[in-house]
Design a protein around this motif. Structure first.
Motif, PDB file in Angstrom:
ATOM      1  N   ASN A 232     -22.779  30.267   1.520  1.00 54.04           N
ATOM      2  CA  ASN A 232     -22.444  29.116   2.353  1.00 54.04           C
ATOM      3  C   ASN A 232     -21.847  29.609   3.667  1.00 54.04           C
ATOM      4  N   ALA A 233     -21.733  28.737   4.621  1.00 61.81           N
ATOM      5  CA  ALA A 233     -21.289  29.136   5.965  1.00 61.81           C
ATOM      6  C   ALA A 233     -19.913  29.796   5.946  1.00 61.81           C
ATOM      7  N   TRP A 234     -18.986  29.268   5.135  1.00 55.43           N
ATOM      8  CA  TRP A 234     -17.631  29.832   5.083  1.00 55.43           C
ATOM      9  C   TRP A 234     -17.685  31.277   4.611  1.00 55.43           C
ATOM     10  N   ASP A 235     -18.375  31.516   3.488  1.00 58.96           N
ATOM     11  CA  ASP A 235     -18.452  32.871   2.928  1.00 58.96           C
ATOM     12  C   ASP A 235     -19.153  33.834   3.873  1.00 58.96           C
ATOM     13  N   LEU A 236     -20.218  33.363   4.519  1.00 64.47           N
ATOM     14  CA  LEU A 236     -20.927  34.203   5.477  1.00 64.47           C
ATOM     15  C   LEU A 236     -20.008  34.594   6.626  1.00 64.47           C
ATOM     16  N   CYS A 237     -19.259  33.630   7.157  1.00 63.43           N
ATOM     17  CA  CYS A 237     -18.346  33.931   8.268  1.00 63.43           C
ATOM     18  C   CYS A 237     -17.236  34.889   7.843  1.00 63.43           C
ATOM     19  N   MET A 238     -16.733  34.750   6.616  1.00 67.95           N
ATOM     20  CA  MET A 238     -15.683  35.664   6.150  1.00 67.95           C
ATOM     21  C   MET A 238     -16.244  37.079   5.990  1.00 67.95           C
ATOM     22  N   ARG A 239     -17.479  37.194   5.489  1.00 63.57           N
ATOM     23  CA  ARG A 239     -18.109  38.507   5.342  1.00 63.57           C
ATOM     24  C   ARG A 239     -18.313  39.155   6.707  1.00 63.57           C
ATOM     25  N   ARG A 240     -18.803  38.364   7.668  1.00 65.44           N
ATOM     26  CA  ARG A 240     -19.014  38.900   9.021  1.00 65.44           C
ATOM     27  C   ARG A 240     -17.695  39.309   9.661  1.00 65.44           C
ATOM     28  N   SER A 241     -16.640  38.519   9.427  1.00 61.40           N
ATOM     29  CA  SER A 241     -15.316  38.856   9.970  1.00 61.40           C
ATOM     30  C   SER A 241     -14.831  40.179   9.423  1.00 61.40           C
TER      31      SER A 241
ATOM     32  N   ASN B 101     -16.676  42.625   8.120  1.00 58.54           N
ATOM     33  CA  ASN B 101     -17.552  43.746   8.445  1.00 58.54           C
ATOM     34  C   ASN B 101     -17.684  44.041   9.934  1.00 58.54           C
ATOM     35  N   ALA B 102     -17.182  43.162  10.793  1.00 62.78           N
ATOM     36  CA  ALA B 102     -17.322  43.367  12.238  1.00 62.78           C
ATOM     37  C   ALA B 102     -16.595  44.639  12.672  1.00 62.78           C
ATOM     38  N   ASP B 103     -17.194  45.374  13.580  1.00 61.15           N
ATOM     39  CA  ASP B 103     -16.548  46.541  14.168  1.00 61.15           C
ATOM     40  C   ASP B 103     -15.554  46.115  15.242  1.00 61.15           C
ATOM     41  N   ILE B 104     -15.899  45.058  15.947  1.00 60.60           N
ATOM     42  CA  ILE B 104     -15.035  44.453  16.964  1.00 60.60           C
ATOM     43  C   ILE B 104     -15.043  42.953  16.686  1.00 60.60           C
ATOM     44  N   PHE B 105     -13.881  42.342  16.674  1.00 63.33           N
ATOM     45  CA  PHE B 105     -13.757  40.910  16.400  1.00 63.33           C
ATOM     46  C   PHE B 105     -13.076  40.271  17.598  1.00 63.33           C
TER      47      PHE B 105
ATOM     48  N   ALA C 200     -10.398  39.303   9.460  1.00 62.15           N
ATOM     49  CA  ALA C 200     -10.634  40.468  10.321  1.00 62.15           C
ATOM     50  C   ALA C 200      -9.351  41.271  10.525  1.00 62.15           C
ATOM     51  N   TYR C 201      -8.255  40.575  10.798  1.00 59.87           N
ATOM     52  CA  TYR C 201      -6.981  41.250  11.057  1.00 59.87           C
ATOM     53  C   TYR C 201      -6.480  41.983   9.818  1.00 59.87           C
ATOM     54  N   ASN C 202      -6.626  41.342   8.661  1.00 60.62           N
ATOM     55  CA  ASN C 202      -6.188  41.986   7.421  1.00 60.62           C
ATOM     56  C   ASN C 202      -7.038  43.207   7.086  1.00 60.62           C
ATOM     57  N   GLN C 203      -8.295  43.207   7.501  1.00 63.23           N
ATOM     58  CA  GLN C 203      -9.185  44.350   7.255  1.00 63.23           C
ATOM     59  C   GLN C 203      -8.836  45.518   8.175  1.00 63.23           C
ATOM     60  N   THR C 204      -8.776  45.247   9.493  1.00 60.96           N
ATOM     61  CA  THR C 204      -8.506  46.284  10.492  1.00 60.96           C
ATOM     62  C   THR C 204      -7.890  45.624  11.726  1.00 60.96           C
ATOM     63  N   PRO C 205      -6.573  45.594  11.842  1.00 64.91           N
ATOM     64  CA  PRO C 205      -5.934  44.909  12.966  1.00 64.91           C
ATOM     65  C   PRO C 205      -6.403  45.392  14.340  1.00 64.91           C
TER      66      PRO C 205
END
Length: 118
Positions: free
Chosen positions: A57-66, A68-72, A103-108
């Motif tokens: 779903n859109a929420w899960d997709l956006c969380m995954r992209r957040s 996995n993003a190298d730059i957010f 994103a911040y919790n993954q890599t600030p």
């Protein structure tokens, strides 16, 4: 000669509200149009990654992209964004805030904020 390494594409995520209006390009435009413009600029430098969300779903997709993003990049005007499903409504957090938090919790260090007037 065989290549012993592969170059992964740089993943950039731009998070913002969609229909809120900001001043860019000499006039008031939606943040969606600003994101499309930024995407076009970025793609002129680097090819886009083709992502098929499948049954996410859109929420899960956006969380995954957040995550996995190298730059957010956050385009922020004070609004938190779509609240998602009924369960997400109970959590009282909008999708933009959740994307930022993920994103911040993954890599600030990968998170950048561009603040617009409310």
């Amino acid at each position: 000669m065989a290549s012993y390494f592969s170059i992964e594409p740089l993943r950039v995520m731009i998070s913002s509200r969609c229909s809120d209006r900001v001043h860019f390009g000499g006039r008031q435009q939606s943040m969606s149009k600003l994101r499309i413009s930024l995407k076009a600029e970025l793609e002129s430098i680097h090819e886009d990654e083709s992502i098929s969300p499948g049954d996410e779903n859109a929420w899960d997709l956006c969380m995954r992209r957040s995550k996995n993003a190298d730059i957010f990049i956050v385009l922020y005007n004070g609004n938190a964004g779509w609240p998602g499903t009924a369960q997400k409504l109970m959590d009282s957090i909008g999708i933009c805030h959740a994307e930022f938090e993920t994103a911040y919790n993954q890599t600030p260090g990968k998170v950048r904020l561009i603040q617009f007037p409310a």
